[in-house]
Scaffold this active site. Structure first.
Site, PDB file in Angstrom:
ATOM      1  N   LYS A 234      -2.437  -8.649   8.084  1.00  0.00           N
ATOM      2  CA  LYS A 234      -1.032  -9.032   8.200  1.00  0.00           C
ATOM      3  C   LYS A 234      -0.942 -10.525   7.982  1.00  0.00           C
ATOM      4  O   LYS A 234      -1.590 -11.318   8.665  1.00  0.00           O
ATOM      5  CB  LYS A 234      -0.449  -8.639   9.553  1.00  0.00           C
ATOM      6  CG  LYS A 234       1.075  -8.857   9.606  1.00  0.00           C
ATOM      7  CD  LYS A 234       1.454 -10.260   9.988  1.00  0.00           C
ATOM      8  CE  LYS A 234       2.929 -10.532   9.796  1.00  0.00           C
ATOM      9  NZ  LYS A 234       3.342 -11.760  10.500  1.00  0.00           N
TER      10      LYS A 234
ATOM     11  N   GLY B  16       4.620 -15.727   8.057  1.00  0.00           N
ATOM     12  CA  GLY B  16       5.335 -16.944   7.738  1.00  0.00           C
ATOM     13  C   GLY B  16       4.618 -18.237   8.013  1.00  0.00           C
ATOM     14  O   GLY B  16       4.409 -19.049   7.113  1.00  0.00           O
TER      15      GLY B  16
ATOM     16  N   GLY C  88       8.907 -15.252   7.315  1.00  0.00           N
ATOM     17  CA  GLY C  88       9.980 -15.822   8.131  1.00  0.00           C
ATOM     18  C   GLY C  88      10.514 -17.151   7.605  1.00  0.00           C
ATOM     19  O   GLY C  88      11.731 -17.287   7.403  1.00  0.00           O
TER      20      GLY C  88
ATOM     21  N   ASP D  74       4.883  -7.784  11.666  1.00  0.00           N
ATOM     22  CA  ASP D  74       3.780  -7.368  12.542  1.00  0.00           C
ATOM     23  C   ASP D  74       3.892  -5.867  12.831  1.00  0.00           C
ATOM     24  O   ASP D  74       2.895  -5.141  12.794  1.00  0.00           O
ATOM     25  CB  ASP D  74       3.818  -8.145  13.871  1.00  0.00           C
ATOM     26  CG  ASP D  74       3.630  -9.631  13.669  1.00  0.00           C
ATOM     27  OD1 ASP D  74       2.755 -10.003  12.876  1.00  0.00           O
ATOM     28  OD2 ASP D  74       4.369 -10.408  14.296  1.00  0.00           O
TER      29      ASP D  74
ATOM     30  N   LYS E 109       3.785  -9.375  17.948  1.00  0.00           N
ATOM     31  CA  LYS E 109       2.406  -9.309  17.445  1.00  0.00           C
ATOM     32  C   LYS E 109       1.511  -8.500  18.399  1.00  0.00           C
ATOM     33  O   LYS E 109       0.795  -7.599  17.963  1.00  0.00           O
ATOM     34  CB  LYS E 109       1.855 -10.731  17.313  1.00  0.00           C
ATOM     35  CG  LYS E 109       1.230 -11.016  15.986  1.00  0.00           C
ATOM     36  CD  LYS E 109       0.822 -12.468  15.861  1.00  0.00           C
ATOM     37  CE  LYS E 109       1.949 -13.354  15.417  1.00  0.00           C
ATOM     38  NZ  LYS E 109       2.546 -12.964  14.139  1.00  0.00           N
TER      39      LYS E 109
HETATM   40  N1  LIG Z   1       0.360 -17.108  24.641  1.00  0.00           N
HETATM   41  C1  LIG Z   1       0.547 -17.523  23.385  1.00  0.00           C
HETATM   42  N2  LIG Z   1      -0.503 -17.855  22.634  1.00  0.00           N
HETATM   43  C2  LIG Z   1      -0.350 -18.285  21.360  1.00  0.00           C
HETATM   44  N3  LIG Z   1       0.860 -18.396  20.751  1.00  0.00           N
HETATM   45  C3  LIG Z   1       1.960 -18.060  21.443  1.00  0.00           C
HETATM   46  C4  LIG Z   1       1.855 -17.607  22.784  1.00  0.00           C
HETATM   47  N4  LIG Z   1       3.104 -17.354  23.235  1.00  0.00           N
HETATM   48  C5  LIG Z   1       3.935 -17.630  22.240  1.00  0.00           C
HETATM   49  N5  LIG Z   1       3.276 -18.047  21.138  1.00  0.00           N
HETATM   50  C6  LIG Z   1       3.923 -18.436  19.867  1.00  0.00           C
HETATM   51  O1  LIG Z   1       3.760 -17.391  18.932  1.00  0.00           O
HETATM   52  C7  LIG Z   1       3.675 -17.992  17.629  1.00  0.00           C
HETATM   53  C8  LIG Z   1       3.136 -16.973  16.628  1.00  0.00           C
HETATM   54  O2  LIG Z   1       4.150 -16.045  16.348  1.00  0.00           O
HETATM   55  P1  LIG Z   1       5.067 -16.225  15.021  1.00  0.00           P
HETATM   56  O3  LIG Z   1       5.623 -17.610  14.975  1.00  0.00           O
HETATM   57  O4  LIG Z   1       6.023 -15.106  14.941  1.00  0.00           O
HETATM   58  O5  LIG Z   1       3.922 -16.106  13.928  1.00  0.00           O
HETATM   59  P2  LIG Z   1       3.905 -15.633  12.383  1.00  0.00           P
HETATM   60  O6  LIG Z   1       5.053 -16.322  11.704  1.00  0.00           O
HETATM   61  O7  LIG Z   1       2.570 -16.106  11.930  1.00  0.00           O
HETATM   62  O8  LIG Z   1       4.026 -14.145  12.375  1.00  0.00           O
HETATM   63  C9  LIG Z   1       2.814 -19.209  17.883  1.00  0.00           C
HETATM   64  O9  LIG Z   1       2.948 -20.189  16.879  1.00  0.00           O
HETATM   65  C10 LIG Z   1       3.354 -19.694  19.226  1.00  0.00           C
HETATM   66  O10 LIG Z   1       4.427 -20.585  19.011  1.00  0.00           O
HETATM   67  C1  LIG Z   2      13.366  -7.851  12.221  1.00  0.00           C
HETATM   68  C2  LIG Z   2      12.679  -9.133  11.855  1.00  0.00           C
HETATM   69  O1  LIG Z   2      12.613 -10.049  12.671  1.00  0.00           O
HETATM   70  N1  LIG Z   2      12.167  -9.213  10.620  1.00  0.00           N
HETATM   71  C3  LIG Z   2      11.494 -10.364  10.120  1.00  0.00           C
HETATM   72  C4  LIG Z   2      10.759  -9.968   8.849  1.00  0.00           C
HETATM   73  C5  LIG Z   2       9.845 -11.049   8.317  1.00  0.00           C
HETATM   74  C6  LIG Z   2       8.708 -11.369   9.257  1.00  0.00           C
HETATM   75  O2  LIG Z   2       8.411 -10.686  10.218  1.00  0.00           O
HETATM   76  O3  LIG Z   2       8.022 -12.483   8.884  1.00  0.00           O
HETATM   77  P1  LIG Z   2       6.862 -13.243   9.668  1.00  0.00           P
HETATM   78  O4  LIG Z   2       5.699 -12.332   9.740  1.00  0.00           O
HETATM   79  O5  LIG Z   2       6.659 -14.399   8.774  1.00  0.00           O
HETATM   80  O6  LIG Z   2       7.401 -13.634  11.026  1.00  0.00           O
HETATM   81  C7  LIG Z   2      12.474 -11.513   9.829  1.00  0.00           C
HETATM   82  O7  LIG Z   2      13.613 -11.251   9.429  1.00  0.00           O
HETATM   83  O8  LIG Z   2      12.054 -12.676   9.965  1.00  0.00           O
END
Ligand SMILES: Nc1ncnc2c1ncn2[C@@H]1O[C@H](COP(=O)(O)OP(=O)(O)O)[C@@H](O)[C@H]1O
Ligand SMILES: CC(=O)N[C@@H](CCC(=O)OP(=O)(O)O)C(=O)O
Length: 249
Positions: free
Chosen positions: A4, A7, A39, A151, A209
């Site tokens: 996976k 963003g 994202g 995720d 996640k």
């Molecule tokens: N306990 C934790 N440990 C690590 N990161 C965390 C935690 N709680 C919240 N986070 C946040 O989750 C983020 C990762 O999720 P997200 O920003 O959605 O990632 P991605 O865009 O890679 O999918 C980290 O950058 C951090 O800001």
């Molecule tokens: C429903 C929902 O939140 N969908 C996400 C889809 C993209 C995504 O998940 O991107 P990352 O893995 O970069 O966070 C969004 O619109 O951002």
């Protein structure tokens, strides 16, 4: 293995290409399916059109207007990623009913919960020596697009293929005291994950996640790891169990 890719770990072109090269290298050792989000790209495209973003528990509230922008942005990214990875075919969840979904919660608009994965399409591509690169827009019961958190989509694909999954992100794993990388948990059980969400030390984007990791295990994935996509070699280290946070049942 499912990778996976999301963003925060694709914020620059250099980073995107570095991760793509790691995925291509990993493919010499094992079959890889990439499921991606995007994202920051979605955010940029929505902002350019003056459409505000609101998240609830890590999920974007998605109006029909926002859905069009999400799909457009992710489709373009899908083609760029499949080109970066090479020997790949980029698909969205709407292609061949790859990801079927239903509305998750009407209050979130066009956000989907995955109800089915067309694993046969993925197996056919893998069988032809191609790497599937899957964007996280699903098809809903009425044939319309639904926005699925990437995720969640990746966890469902891992479960459907009974393959392990590595969630690449911008932190080294799940930290017990965010943002201190020294507090990374090497392993977390379901009970610890649920406790961490309830106590608030697992928050924001980390919630979908860890839930997706548990969901992947429930659906049949043999392992689920959350690891960084920000340093060279991180993906293969995570695949060997030497980096990141491994979520266990
Ligand atoms: N306990 C934790 N440990 C690590 N990161 C965390 C935690 N709680 C919240 N986070 C946040 O989750 C983020 C990762 O999720 P997200 O920003 O959605 O990632 P991605 O865009 O890679 O999918 C980290 O950058 C951090 O800001
Ligand atoms: C429903 C929902 O939140 N969908 C996400 C889809 C993209 C995504 O998940 O991107 P990352 O893995 O970069 O966070 C969004 O619109 O951002």
């Amino acid at each position: 293995m499912i990778v996976k890719y999301g963003g925060n770990a694709m914020k620059s072109l250099d980073l995107r290409r570095a991760v793509a090269a790691e995925i291509a290298a990993l493919r010499a050792e094992q079959t890889v399916v990439v499921v991606h989000g995007g994202g920051p790209v979605i955010e940029r495209e929505l902002a350019a059109r003056g459409i505000p973003s609101e998240f609830r528990a890590g999920l974007r509230v998605t109006t029909p207007e926002a859905m069009d922008v999400v799909e457009m942005a992710l489709c373009q990214l899908n083609k760029q990623l499949s080109q970066d990875v090479g020997h790949a075919v980029g698909l969205m969840g709407r292609d061949s009913d790859l990801l079927r979904a239903e509305v998750f919660d009407p209050a979130l608009g066009r956000v989907g919960r995955v109800t089915g994965v067309n694993a046969d399409v993925l197996r056919a591509l893998i069988g032809a020596g191609l790497t599937p690169v899957v964007g996280c827009v699903a098809v809903g019961p009425d044939g319309d697009a639904l926005n699925v958190n990437a995720d969640t989509a990746a966890g469902a694909v891992a479960g459907a293929l009974n393959e392990g999954i590595v969630f690449l992100t911008d932190v080294d794993g799940v930290y017990r005291t965010y943002p201190d990388p020294e507090s990374r948990a090497a392993h977390l059980t379901r009970a610890e994950v649920e406790g961490g969400i309830a106590d608030g030390w697992i928050a924001g984007g980390m919630i979908p996640k860890v839930r997706a990791a548990l969901d992947a295990l429930d659906r049949g994935a043999p392992f689920a790891v959350i690891a960084s996509g920000m340093h060279a070699g991180a993906l293969s280290a995570a695949a060997r169990g030497e980096a990141g946070t491994r979520i266990t049942p």
